[in-house]
Design a protein around this motif. Structure first.
Motif, PDB file in Angstrom:
ATOM      1  N   LEU A 112     -10.803  -6.608   1.565  1.00  0.00           N
ATOM      2  CA  LEU A 112     -10.078  -7.021   2.770  1.00  0.00           C
ATOM      3  C   LEU A 112      -8.704  -6.363   2.717  1.00  0.00           C
ATOM      4  CD1 LEU A 112      -9.872  -9.038   5.273  1.00  0.00           C
ATOM      5  CD2 LEU A 112      -8.755 -10.597   3.682  1.00  0.00           C
ATOM      6  N   VAL A 113      -8.374  -5.631   3.763  1.00  0.00           N
ATOM      7  CA  VAL A 113      -7.062  -4.984   3.802  1.00  0.00           C
ATOM      8  C   VAL A 113      -5.994  -6.020   4.151  1.00  0.00           C
ATOM      9  CG1 VAL A 113      -5.648  -3.207   4.910  1.00  0.00           C
ATOM     10  CG2 VAL A 113      -8.086  -2.802   4.535  1.00  0.00           C
ATOM     11  N   ILE A 114      -4.929  -6.069   3.363  1.00  0.00           N
ATOM     12  CA  ILE A 114      -3.768  -6.890   3.709  1.00  0.00           C
ATOM     13  C   ILE A 114      -2.804  -5.965   4.445  1.00  0.00           C
ATOM     14  CG2 ILE A 114      -1.978  -8.457   2.873  1.00  0.00           C
ATOM     15  CD1 ILE A 114      -4.874  -9.294   2.171  1.00  0.00           C
ATOM     16  N   ALA A 115      -2.685  -6.165   5.735  1.00  0.00           N
ATOM     17  CA  ALA A 115      -1.926  -5.243   6.583  1.00  0.00           C
ATOM     18  C   ALA A 115      -0.435  -5.534   6.497  1.00  0.00           C
ATOM     19  CB  ALA A 115      -2.429  -5.314   8.025  1.00  0.00           C
ATOM     20  N   SER A 116       0.125  -5.286   5.308  1.00  0.00           N
ATOM     21  CA  SER A 116       1.556  -5.507   5.095  1.00  0.00           C
ATOM     22  C   SER A 116       2.058  -4.507   4.071  1.00  0.00           C
ATOM     23  CB  SER A 116       1.811  -6.924   4.589  1.00  0.00           C
ATOM     24  OG  SER A 116       3.180  -7.088   4.269  1.00  0.00           O
ATOM     25  N   HIS A 117       3.325  -4.097   4.229  1.00  0.00           N
ATOM     26  CA  HIS A 117       3.978  -3.245   3.235  1.00  0.00           C
ATOM     27  C   HIS A 117       5.023  -4.047   2.454  1.00  0.00           C
ATOM     28  CE1 HIS A 117       2.058  -0.211   5.700  1.00  0.00           C
ATOM     29  NE2 HIS A 117       2.355   0.701   4.803  1.00  0.00           N
ATOM     30  N   ASN A 118       5.021  -5.372   2.648  1.00  0.00           N
ATOM     31  CA  ASN A 118       5.968  -6.253   1.957  1.00  0.00           C
ATOM     32  C   ASN A 118       5.307  -6.741   0.660  1.00  0.00           C
ATOM     33  OD1 ASN A 118       7.188  -8.683   1.030  1.00  0.00           O
ATOM     34  ND2 ASN A 118       8.072  -9.059   3.041  1.00  0.00           N
ATOM     35  N   PRO A 119       5.777  -6.262  -0.519  1.00  0.00           N
ATOM     36  CA  PRO A 119       5.098  -6.617  -1.773  1.00  0.00           C
ATOM     37  C   PRO A 119       5.042  -8.118  -2.026  1.00  0.00           C
ATOM     38  CG  PRO A 119       6.803  -4.933  -2.144  1.00  0.00           C
ATOM     39  CD  PRO A 119       6.960  -5.405  -0.735  1.00  0.00           C
ATOM     40  N   ALA A 177      -2.105  -2.429   2.616  1.00  0.00           N
ATOM     41  CA  ALA A 177      -1.971  -1.310   3.545  1.00  0.00           C
ATOM     42  C   ALA A 177      -1.218  -0.162   2.884  1.00  0.00           C
ATOM     43  CB  ALA A 177      -1.246  -1.766   4.811  1.00  0.00           C
ATOM     44  N   ALA A 178      -0.240  -0.489   2.036  1.00  0.00           N
ATOM     45  CA  ALA A 178       0.536   0.550   1.341  1.00  0.00           C
ATOM     46  C   ALA A 178      -0.361   1.352   0.398  1.00  0.00           C
ATOM     47  CB  ALA A 178       1.691  -0.079   0.572  1.00  0.00           C
ATOM     48  N   ASP A 179      -1.285   0.668  -0.312  1.00  0.00           N
ATOM     49  CA  ASP A 179      -2.211   1.367  -1.224  1.00  0.00           C
ATOM     50  C   ASP A 179      -3.103   2.343  -0.466  1.00  0.00           C
ATOM     51  OD1 ASP A 179      -1.191   0.013  -3.378  1.00  0.00           O
ATOM     52  OD2 ASP A 179      -2.799  -1.483  -3.462  1.00  0.00           O
TER      53      ASP A 179
END
Length: 201
Positions: free
Chosen positions: A10-17, A37-39
């Motif tokens: 499941l993609v976590i659509a965030s670039h906030n670690p 999403a960043a990965d």
């Protein structure tokens, strides 16, 4: 028609670690493998919605479309009663280009002081979670937690406005709480429990 979220990626659509870590911890017990999403080198869309749900859906749709996987997006923020609900959907933007939330918290405090003591210090954290599948099917859930805004900020845990947010009935801010205690009662946890009830259980 509600749809089940099956175990798997499941993609976590965030670039906030911090946000990715918190969502990944919540997903852990359900056999779901979070990928950020960043990965995947996915872009961050411009948040043009008028509500938390609008923005969460916008981010989830883009991530599902580009990755070909189901995607979960979160849009959340701090709504301050005396500031007519601001910063609200602009919570991250108050932190500026450098994402410096000390700057954002100072702005909240300055604006509250300008309103005077009678304005009160009540606020809510609100979180919208949206899950989108590659075929465009989307489901959204919202949670909130009420609290008081304290100054100066307290605690090094959490992220964002956590160090100035003291949930009603608690002595500690989210910034002081052990992450496990915060996860049990946060706005994200409330939204997530609705998501689990709707899509997983």
């Amino acid at each position: 028609m509600s749809r089940r979220l099956e175990p798997g990626k499941l993609v976590i659509a965030s670039h906030n670690p911090g946000k990715v870590r918190e969502i990944a911890d919540l997903l852990g017990p359900h056999g779901i493998e979070p990928v950020s999403a960043a990965d995947l080198d996915l872009p961050e869309p411009e948040e043009t919605g008028n509500s938390f749900i609008d923005n969460a859906e916008l981010k989830a749709r883009l991530a599902a479309d580009l990755s070909g996987l189901p995607a979960l997006a979160d849009d959340s923020g701090l709504c301050v009663d005396a500031l007519d609900g601001r910063p609200g959907i602009y919570s991250a933007r108050w932190a500026g280009e450098g994402k410096d939330f000390m700057v954002a918290m100072e702005r909240v405090e300055e604006e509250l002081l300008a309103k005077g003591p009678e304005a009160g210090r009540n606020g809510q954290f609100v979180c919208a979670l949206s899950v989108c599948w590659p075929d465009g099917h989307i489901e959204s859930f919202e949670g909130r937690v009420d609290g008081l805004l304290v100054w100066p900020p307290r605690g090094e845990n959490g992220f964002g406005y956590d160090p100035m947010f003291q949930p009603i009935g608690r002595e500690m801010t989210f910034g002081q709480m052990d992450p496990v205690d915060k996860y049990a009662m946060s706005h994200r946890a409330v939204a997530f429990s609705k998501l689990v009830a709707g899509l997983i259980k």
